[in-house]
Design an enzyme around this catalytic site. Sequence first.
Site, PDB file in Angstrom:
ATOM      1  N   ALA A 249       0.813  -1.229   0.000  1.00  0.00           N
ATOM      2  CA  ALA A 249       0.000   0.000   0.000  1.00  0.00           C
ATOM      3  C   ALA A 249       0.840   1.270   0.000  1.00  0.00           C
ATOM      4  CB  ALA A 249      -0.944   0.005   1.201  1.00  0.00           C
ATOM      5  N   ALA A 250       2.125   1.170  -0.292  1.00  0.00           N
ATOM      6  CA  ALA A 250       2.993   2.348  -0.207  1.00  0.00           C
ATOM      7  C   ALA A 250       2.547   3.453  -1.161  1.00  0.00           C
ATOM      8  CB  ALA A 250       4.439   1.953  -0.498  1.00  0.00           C
ATOM      9  N   GLY A 251       2.169   3.085  -2.372  1.00  0.00           N
ATOM     10  CA  GLY A 251       1.704   4.090  -3.323  1.00  0.00           C
ATOM     11  C   GLY A 251       0.403   4.738  -2.904  1.00  0.00           C
ATOM     12  N   ASP A 252      -0.477   3.966  -2.288  1.00  0.00           N
ATOM     13  CA  ASP A 252      -1.749   4.516  -1.809  1.00  0.00           C
ATOM     14  C   ASP A 252      -1.517   5.455  -0.630  1.00  0.00           C
ATOM     15  OD1 ASP A 252      -3.017   2.869  -3.694  1.00  0.00           O
ATOM     16  OD2 ASP A 252      -3.027   1.201  -2.283  1.00  0.00           O
TER      17      ASP A 252
END
Length: 310
Positions: A249-252
């Site tokens: 979920a790093a991009g989110d």
Amino acid sequence: MKPIIVFGSINMDLVAKTPRLPVAGETIKGDEFFTAGGGKGANQAVAAARLGISTQIVGRLGNDDFGRQLLRHLQAAGVQTDGVLVDEATSSGVAVITVDDAGENNIIIIAGANGRLNETDVERLRSKLPGAAALLMQLEIPMTTVQLAAQAAHSAGVPVILDPAPAQDIPDELYSRIDIITPNQLEASQLVGFPVDGEEAAAKASAELQQRGVSTVIVKLGDRGVFCATAEETFFVPAFSVQAVDTVAAGDAFNGALAVALAQGRSLREAVVWGAAAGALSATKAGAQPSLPDRKTFETFLKERGVGIC
């Protein structure tokens, strides 16, 4: 502050942890299995809400146990869910995720209810847009619906922030309705047709995407940092060094924090730093939504690294 609106996917993540990612045709032993709330739309909504801003999501769930659990997860995180439709005709979306010891992953998505978002969902979205700080979107829902939603936001004067993931081609007419696009290096490569493997290539890719009509391009280069280009300036923000556990979920987390900072009136450079910090923090924990930081944890992380938050 004005609220943030998210239009997009809501999934149940089925996560297997393994020492390494298997190659084609290979069976390997895993170490752990768990379920967690996910979907890029829901993740971005939770990321923003946990940082203390009013956040609403418009999407679909199936009438099943996963759907009921996911709705509770969103509400527990502080996300307003009156824009979520329970679709009796299909199941909730699911993502099957494998994560290795280095925190790298591969993901298979079964769209379920997410694949049925259409113009009726855009109409529900339209009523929430007046007065919003931004509309966040992703590409885990039908592209035609993304286009309709972007047009609705554009007509309402609401900035559109698009994470073009999963990687796929974007129709030419959509670009001019995107205010900020935030591909990672693989997604940027898909969009422009050449490898985006560093700052110089990110600058070239950004120029190409701006020519197509996007105002601001932010290319996420993983553990190297983030390149940003507007009509007035370009700049690079180095990555925060952390021990990665799971990058799902790093991009989110990046997009959620970026939107919150902009909604608070911070500069684009500050907002990119906030996004990089939230993405780094997210990578230090397993799971998508369980890894997204709350405001106190986030502020502590920034202070420890000498980043002002006043």
